[in-house]
Design an enzyme around this catalytic site. Structure first.
Site, PDB file in Angstrom:
ATOM      1  N   ARG A 170       0.841  -1.215   0.000  1.00 35.33           N
ATOM      2  CA  ARG A 170       0.000   0.000   0.000  1.00 35.33           C
ATOM      3  C   ARG A 170       0.874   1.263   0.000  1.00 35.33           C
ATOM      4  O   ARG A 170       0.575   2.243   0.692  1.00 35.33           O
ATOM      5  CB  ARG A 170      -0.931   0.024   1.215  1.00 35.33           C
ATOM      6  CG  ARG A 170      -1.967  -1.065   1.253  1.00 35.33           C
ATOM      7  CD  ARG A 170      -2.950  -0.972   0.090  1.00 35.33           C
ATOM      8  NE  ARG A 170      -4.038  -1.910   0.271  1.00 35.33           N
ATOM      9  CZ  ARG A 170      -4.007  -3.191  -0.114  1.00 35.33           C
ATOM     10  NH1 ARG A 170      -2.954  -3.686  -0.736  1.00 35.33           N
ATOM     11  NH2 ARG A 170      -5.050  -3.986   0.093  1.00 35.33           N
ATOM     12  N   SER A 257     -10.153  -0.429   3.605  1.00 35.60           N
ATOM     13  CA  SER A 257      -9.421  -0.663   4.858  1.00 35.60           C
ATOM     14  C   SER A 257      -8.881   0.662   5.370  1.00 35.60           C
ATOM     15  O   SER A 257      -8.251   1.398   4.622  1.00 35.60           O
ATOM     16  CB  SER A 257      -8.242  -1.602   4.622  1.00 35.60           C
ATOM     17  OG  SER A 257      -8.675  -2.838   4.133  1.00 35.60           O
ATOM     18  N   GLU A 359      -4.288   3.865   6.336  1.00 36.56           N
ATOM     19  CA  GLU A 359      -4.007   3.612   4.923  1.00 36.56           C
ATOM     20  C   GLU A 359      -4.367   4.818   4.049  1.00 36.56           C
ATOM     21  O   GLU A 359      -3.599   5.187   3.160  1.00 36.56           O
ATOM     22  CB  GLU A 359      -4.771   2.361   4.470  1.00 36.56           C
ATOM     23  CG  GLU A 359      -4.267   1.801   3.168  1.00 36.56           C
ATOM     24  CD  GLU A 359      -5.212   0.794   2.565  1.00 36.56           C
ATOM     25  OE1 GLU A 359      -6.052   1.204   1.743  1.00 36.56           O
ATOM     26  OE2 GLU A 359      -5.103  -0.394   2.895  1.00 36.56           O
TER      27      GLU A 359
HETATM   28  N1  EPU Z   1     -10.887 -10.310  10.907  1.00 36.51           N
HETATM   29  C1  EPU Z   1     -11.525 -10.396  12.111  1.00 36.51           C
HETATM   30  N2  EPU Z   1     -12.423  -9.428  12.435  1.00 36.51           N
HETATM   31  C2  EPU Z   1     -12.694  -8.385  11.613  1.00 36.51           C
HETATM   32  C3  EPU Z   1     -12.037  -8.302  10.362  1.00 36.51           C
HETATM   33  C4  EPU Z   1     -11.114  -9.279  10.039  1.00 36.51           C
HETATM   34  O1  EPU Z   1     -11.277 -11.302  12.892  1.00 36.51           O
HETATM   35  O2  EPU Z   1     -13.535  -7.565  11.972  1.00 36.51           O
HETATM   36  C5  EPU Z   1      -9.965 -11.378  10.494  1.00 36.51           C
HETATM   37  C6  EPU Z   1     -10.629 -12.236   9.419  1.00 36.51           C
HETATM   38  O3  EPU Z   1     -11.367 -13.253   9.984  1.00 36.51           O
HETATM   39  C7  EPU Z   1      -9.475 -12.754   8.617  1.00 36.51           C
HETATM   40  C8  EPU Z   1      -8.406 -11.691   8.802  1.00 36.51           C
HETATM   41  O4  EPU Z   1      -8.829 -10.833   9.857  1.00 36.51           O
HETATM   42  O5  EPU Z   1      -8.984 -13.966   9.160  1.00 36.51           O
HETATM   43  C9  EPU Z   1      -8.161 -10.914   7.521  1.00 36.51           C
HETATM   44  O6  EPU Z   1      -9.379 -10.343   7.052  1.00 36.51           O
HETATM   45  P1  EPU Z   1      -9.676 -10.139   5.481  1.00 36.51           P
HETATM   46  O7  EPU Z   1      -9.497 -11.425   4.772  1.00 36.51           O
HETATM   47  O8  EPU Z   1     -10.973  -9.440   5.362  1.00 36.51           O
HETATM   48  O9  EPU Z   1      -8.497  -9.237   4.950  1.00 36.51           O
HETATM   49  P2  EPU Z   1      -7.799  -7.926   5.548  1.00 36.51           P
HETATM   50  O10 EPU Z   1      -6.391  -8.288   5.897  1.00 36.51           O
HETATM   51  O11 EPU Z   1      -8.631  -7.336   6.623  1.00 36.51           O
HETATM   52  C10 EPU Z   1      -6.797  -7.101   3.287  1.00 36.51           C
HETATM   53  C11 EPU Z   1      -6.725  -5.803   2.536  1.00 36.51           C
HETATM   54  C12 EPU Z   1      -8.027  -5.572   1.773  1.00 36.51           C
HETATM   55  C13 EPU Z   1      -8.230  -6.733   0.805  1.00 36.51           C
HETATM   56  C14 EPU Z   1      -8.252  -8.055   1.591  1.00 36.51           C
HETATM   57  C15 EPU Z   1      -8.277  -9.244   0.682  1.00 36.51           C
HETATM   58  C16 EPU Z   1      -5.255  -4.349   3.788  1.00 36.51           C
HETATM   59  C17 EPU Z   1      -5.134  -3.171   4.709  1.00 36.51           C
HETATM   60  N3  EPU Z   1      -6.488  -4.703   3.452  1.00 36.51           N
HETATM   61  O12 EPU Z   1      -7.811  -6.955   4.276  1.00 36.51           O
HETATM   62  O13 EPU Z   1      -7.860  -4.386   0.998  1.00 36.51           O
HETATM   63  O14 EPU Z   1      -9.455  -6.575   0.091  1.00 36.51           O
HETATM   64  O15 EPU Z   1      -7.037  -8.170   2.396  1.00 36.51           O
HETATM   65  O16 EPU Z   1      -7.037  -9.369   0.028  1.00 36.51           O
HETATM   66  O17 EPU Z   1      -4.231  -4.910   3.392  1.00 36.51           O
HETATM   67  C18 EPU Z   1      -8.161  -2.025   1.108  1.00 36.51           C
HETATM   68  O18 EPU Z   1      -6.935  -1.913   1.087  1.00 36.51           O
HETATM   69  O19 EPU Z   1      -8.904  -1.009   1.142  1.00 36.51           O
HETATM   70  C19 EPU Z   1      -8.767  -3.337   1.126  1.00 36.51           C
HETATM   71  C20 EPU Z   1     -10.077  -3.526   1.261  1.00 36.51           C
END
Ligand code: EPU
Length: 363
Positions: A170, A257, A359
């Site tokens: 990012r 995010s 971010e």
């Molecule tokens: N989780 C929780 N509680 C929550 C949210 C998440 O326990 O309220 C846990 C989920 O269960 C999961 C883990 O956290 O095991 C990761 O969650 P998720 O798969 O939704 O991915 P993320 O790491 O939260 C990142 C990117 C997203 C992208 C997704 C999929 C960043 C900051 N965010 O989110 O990107 O869509 O992976 O690749 O790296 C963005 O940058 O705006 C964005 C949406």
């Protein structure tokens, strides 16, 4: 020249429709940039040339905390075309003002796979390299060829390859300011507010192989029994997955995010696992670990909480939302969003010793 500029620059412009958080703020002046010559016209005018400038794409990665004093350059440069085909890739170019998802859908309709894992990410093509957008196992830098940009001081156009964009998680050269007074033995070069991206070229790899390693995609394969999906099938799955856990900014304002997933040392990671065995973490190639910021925020009890009109999304604690109107006066303010963000940072820091980094760009 004067008449042209009068048509190009509007004064006192409402920005609520131009940022996906739908925060109410005004630009003192805003110029709609449809081609590079529009920027040259501004730079030829001594008054506008001297003004600080803020480049705005789809407004999907920005938090406006007040009225914007710099001249807002709203990038609306259009156009998309194949520019080359090599043994290894199809090179496709798009104007910076093209909508990102429409561009992804267009490449798939042409039979050129490669961008499907990044379907439905809000924003424009020109904003995509700024924060090196990424989702479900693919980042922009994995499909990037080069971009053309204009220097907002000299008006010169230049081309950057991936290495020159200094992509990180990012992150890119476009998120950093040059700091010539820093005396650290080197002079960091940044292009924040100094360059306007005009066009971006992508290298869509041949032959195509789907990227299906992400847990949510593995689940889709199991559910459907389809192990060899087409690129369009992957894009459809990604759209389903995103719609299920991320709010549609047209309905509920947000900037995706709100924090980056933090990187920690193996020692920090095992310390947190010792205290919270359920923490979600991913090993990185360099031996460090990435933690799921959404999990950390969730663990601190923030999911569904609200400060004024700003809130933490019920289905994904990493996303802050505007609980008010997307087109009216009861929208969340940038101040409310940042108050909520700071409260979250404090409680995650107090519990886990980790300072979450926002971010979006805060203006
Ligand atoms: N989780 C929780 N509680 C929550 C949210 C998440 O326990 O309220 C846990 C989920 O269960 C999961 C883990 O956290 O095991 C990761 O969650 P998720 O798969 O939704 O991915 P993320 O790491 O939260 C990142 C990117 C997203 C992208 C997704 C999929 C960043 C900051 N965010 O989110 O990107 O869509 O992976 O690749 O790296 C963005 O940058 O705006 C964005 C949406």
């Amino acid at each position: 020249m004067f008449d042209n500029l009068a048509m190009l620059v509007q004064k006192n412009v409402a920005l609520q429709a131009f940022n996906t958080f739908h925060i109410m703020a005004r630009a003192h002046a805003l110029a709609r940039i449809s081609e590079a010559s529009d920027v040259l016209a501004l730079l030829a005018d001594p008054e506008w040339a001297a003004q600080p400038k803020l480049v705005l794409g789809g407004g999907s990665n920005i938090v406006l905390t007040g009225d914007v004093k710099p001249l807002v350059l709203k990038v609306e440069i259009k156009g998309r075309q194949q520019v080359a085909e090599t043994a290894k890739a199809i090179i496709v170019e798009a104007g910076a003002g093209e909508n990102w998802h429409d561009f992804v859908a267009w490449t798939l309709a042409q039979g050129w796979p490669g961008l499907e894992n990044m379907a439905l990410i809000p924003g424009t093509v020109g904003a995509a390299p700024v924060q090196n957008i990424g989702a479900y196992g693919v980042e922009l830098q994995d499909r990037f060829d080069s971009l053309d940009a204009m220097d907002l001081q000299s008006g010169q156009t230049f081309t950057l390859n991936a290495a020159q964009c200094a992509f990180g998680y990012r992150d890119s050269i476009f998120k950093h300011s040059s700091s010539p007074n820093q005396d650290r033995g080197y002079r960091p070069i940044g292009l924040k507010d100094r360059a306007l991206i005009l066009r971006v070229r992508f290298a869509l790899p041949k032959p195509w192989k789907p990227v299906l390693g992400y847990a949510d995609l593995e689940r889709k394969m199991q559910e459907t029994g389809c192990n060899q999906p087409s690129a369009q099938q992957v894009a459809d799955w990604i759209c389903d997955i995103r719609r299920a856990k991320l709010p549609d900014p047209a309905v509920m304002g947000n900037a995706g995010s709100f924090f980056k997933n933090p990187t920690v040392t193996p020692e920090q990671c095992s310390d947190i696992i010792g205290r919270d065995p359920k923490v979600v973490f991913y090993p990185l190639p360099d031996g460090s670990f990435k933690l799921a910021a959404g999990w950390l925020i969730d663990a601190c009890g923030w999911r569904g909480k609200t400060v004024g009109m700003a809130g933490v999304y019920e289905k994904q604690a990493l996303v802050l939302v505007n609980r008010g109107s997307v087109d009216g006066p009861d929208a969340a303010t940038g101040g409310e969003v940042m108050t909520l963000a700071r409260a979250i940072q404090t409680s995650v820091y107090e519990r886990f010793g980790i300072l979450l980094e926002p971010e979006p760009v805060v203006v």
